[in-house]
Design an enzyme around this catalytic site. Structure first.
Site, PDB file in Angstrom:
ATOM      1  N   THR A 132      17.061  44.732  68.528  1.00  0.00           N
ATOM      2  CA  THR A 132      18.177  45.549  68.985  1.00  0.00           C
ATOM      3  C   THR A 132      17.687  46.998  69.070  1.00  0.00           C
ATOM      4  OG1 THR A 132      19.046  46.229  66.822  1.00  0.00           O
ATOM      5  CG2 THR A 132      19.677  44.039  67.621  1.00  0.00           C
TER       6      THR A 132
ATOM      7  N   LYS B 151      30.963  50.805  50.052  1.00  0.00           N
ATOM      8  CA  LYS B 151      31.874  50.909  48.915  1.00  0.00           C
ATOM      9  C   LYS B 151      32.518  49.555  48.606  1.00  0.00           C
ATOM     10  CE  LYS B 151      33.007  55.786  49.692  1.00  0.00           C
ATOM     11  NZ  LYS B 151      34.100  56.761  49.956  1.00  0.00           N
TER      12      LYS B 151
ATOM     13  N   ASP C  54      28.021  47.160  60.344  1.00  0.00           N
ATOM     14  CA  ASP C  54      28.382  48.248  59.432  1.00  0.00           C
ATOM     15  C   ASP C  54      28.331  47.723  57.998  1.00  0.00           C
ATOM     16  OD1 ASP C  54      29.652  50.282  57.937  1.00  0.00           O
ATOM     17  OD2 ASP C  54      30.836  50.881  59.673  1.00  0.00           O
TER      18      ASP C  54
ATOM     19  N   GLU D 117      17.275  48.194  65.571  1.00  0.00           N
ATOM     20  CA  GLU D 117      16.096  47.609  64.938  1.00  0.00           C
ATOM     21  C   GLU D 117      14.837  48.382  65.322  1.00  0.00           C
ATOM     22  OE1 GLU D 117      14.017  43.173  64.549  1.00  0.00           O
ATOM     23  OE2 GLU D 117      15.912  43.444  65.638  1.00  0.00           O
TER      24      GLU D 117
ATOM     25  N   GLU E  10      27.445  37.021  70.080  1.00  0.00           N
ATOM     26  CA  GLU E  10      27.004  38.114  69.221  1.00  0.00           C
ATOM     27  C   GLU E  10      28.222  38.979  68.921  1.00  0.00           C
ATOM     28  OE1 GLU E  10      23.716  41.714  68.865  1.00  0.00           O
ATOM     29  OE2 GLU E  10      24.430  41.099  70.858  1.00  0.00           O
TER      30      GLU E  10
END
Length: 214
Positions: free
Chosen positions: A191, A122, A118, A194, A44
């Site tokens: 998670t 942009k 993340d 989540e 992970e």
């Protein structure tokens, strides 16, 4: 994600080197030696506080898991969970996940998980997204032929971008969920993020994709 500094974090890490590493390059190509049994290795990238990876290791004792996290204080939370569970099929790696080829040999990994990465919304930051083509190339390099990538997010924009990025890279999209918690998918392990986002009623997006055969 910003966490408060935990006193004695580095000392705790040093005292538990049987579970956690800060230099994975020493074990490149030899990860099976870190585990009690030789089994498929799943990683992970960006484990956060570790709820997902710890619960996965508990649910699937026939798989060896490596938790990868850059932030020391987040990894300490994973380590604290592991010190309670002492799972023989879980190892922790405190490193920058962008450099995975420094820590894993070609074909050493069987599956990769990306959870709530993340989004870097942009356009100028697209290269930092963990589903950007250069990251996909890194994952493919360390993975066995036909390995899978499992990806979850609450961010619709990142999910749409990832669908396109994986497809353009030549990966096969096996399954796609636009509302994971509203589907009939079984065996989902959440998670911390989540749980937080779904409690607010936000849909969770998920996909499973396969790298092309080598």
């Amino acid at each position: 994600m910003r966490l408060r500094n935990k006193p004695g974090a580095m000392e705790t890490i040093k005292d538990n080197s049987q579970y956690i590493l800060t230099d994975g390059s020493l074990w490149k190509g030899k990860w099976q030696e870190r585990f009690a049994k030789e089994q498929p290795i799943h990683i992970e990238v960006g484990s956060g506080k570790g709820q997902f990876i710890v619960e996965m290791a508990k649910a699937h004792p026939d798989i060896n898991y490596v938790s990868i996290e850059l932030q020391t204080n987040a990894m300490i939370s994973v380590l604290e969970k592991q010190l309670v569970e002492q799972l023989p099929n879980l190892q922790l790696l405190l490193v920058n996940g962008a450099d995975l080829t420094d820590f894993f040999a070609e074909g050493e990994v069987s599956q990769i998980y990306l959870n709530f990465s993340d989004p870097w919304p942009k356009k100028k930051h697209a290269k930092r997204r963990l589903t950007y083509k250069t990251f996909l190339k890194t994952y493919e390099t360390i993975s066995k032929s036909g390995a899978q990538l499992h990806f979850k997010t609450d961010n619709q924009g990142l999910f749409e971008y990832s669908l396109a990025s994986l497809s353009q890279y030549g990966m096969v999209l096996n399954q796609v969920w636009l509302d994971l918690h509203g589907s009939d998918y079984e065996g989902n392990i959440m998670t911390e993020y989540e749980e937080k986002f779904s409690a607010k009623g936000q849909p969770i997006y998920r996909l499973e994709a396969t790298f092309k055969e080598k």
